[in-house]
Write a protein that holds these residues in place. Structure first.
Motif, short mmCIF file in Angstrom:
data_model
loop_
_atom_site.label_atom_id
_atom_site.label_comp_id
_atom_site.label_asym_id
_atom_site.label_seq_id
_atom_site.Cartn_x
_atom_site.Cartn_y
_atom_site.Cartn_z
N GLN A 193 -1.44 2.20 12.33
CA GLN A 193 -1.17 1.52 11.08
C GLN A 193 -2.03 0.26 11.00
N VAL A 194 -2.74 0.12 9.90
CA VAL A 194 -3.57 -1.05 9.70
C VAL A 194 -2.70 -2.22 9.24
N HIS A 195 -2.88 -3.36 9.89
CA HIS A 195 -2.16 -4.57 9.51
C HIS A 195 -3.17 -5.62 9.09
N GLY A 213 -11.37 -5.20 0.43
CA GLY A 213 -11.38 -5.89 -0.85
C GLY A 213 -10.50 -7.12 -0.88
N TRP A 214 -10.83 -8.01 -1.80
CA TRP A 214 -9.98 -9.15 -2.13
C TRP A 214 -9.50 -8.99 -3.57
N PHE A 215 -8.23 -9.21 -3.76
CA PHE A 215 -7.61 -9.14 -5.07
C PHE A 215 -6.82 -10.43 -5.31
N ALA A 217 -7.27 -6.16 1.16
CA ALA A 217 -6.90 -4.76 1.17
C ALA A 217 -7.96 -3.97 1.91
N ALA A 218 -7.55 -2.84 2.46
CA ALA A 218 -8.47 -1.98 3.19
C ALA A 218 -8.19 -0.52 2.85
N TYR A 278 -4.07 0.00 2.36
CA TYR A 278 -3.41 -1.06 3.14
C TYR A 278 -3.59 -2.41 2.46
N TRP A 279 -2.52 -3.22 2.48
CA TRP A 279 -2.53 -4.51 1.81
C TRP A 279 -1.91 -5.58 2.71
#
Length: 126
Positions: free
Chosen positions: A1-3, A35-37, A97-98, A115-116
């Motif tokens: 799991q990506v964190h 990404g950046w949101f 985010a990824a 992932y966020w």
């Protein structure tokens, strides 16, 4: 799991600068679109910048071009967003985010990432 864990937000006056960081762990593949949101109160979330790890190519929405720079330190698994000439309209909660992908594609700003992070607050006063 990506964190993903963002940091670096704060309060600045218009014209100031901030650098946001996003520390990542748990990557399971070698290529991601990162990404950046941001989301201001009462507004929709909007894409700010994206970075394809496979190519190193960044992309920006028009409103931040020339002021923001997205970059990655792959050794530290950390994504950055350097922000200069900040404006009050840049205020909001910023999320990284990824998404496992070799490219970001033309629709990254719509937010279809797997992932966020939890977000870091940026406030720009006039």
């Amino acid at each position: 799991q990506v964190h993903l864990a963002e940091s670096g937000g704060g309060s600045v006056q218009a014209g100031g600068s901030l650098r946001l960081s996003c520390a990542a762990s748990g990557y399971t593949t070698s290529a991601y679109c990162l990404g950046w949101f941001r989301q201001a109160p009462g507004k929709e979330r909007e894409g700010v910048a994206a970075f394809a790890t496979a190519s190193g190519i960044p992309d920006y929405v028009d409103s931040v071009k020339g002021r923001f720079t997205i970059s990655q330190d792959s050794a530290k698994n950390t994504l950055y967003l350097q922000m200069h000439s900040l404006k009050p309209e840049d205020s909001g909660m910023y999320y990284c985010a990824a998404d496992p992908s070799w490219i970001c594609g033309g629709r990254w700003s719509f937010g279809g990432f797997a992932y966020w992070g939890q977000g870091t607050q940026v406030t720009v006063s006039s």
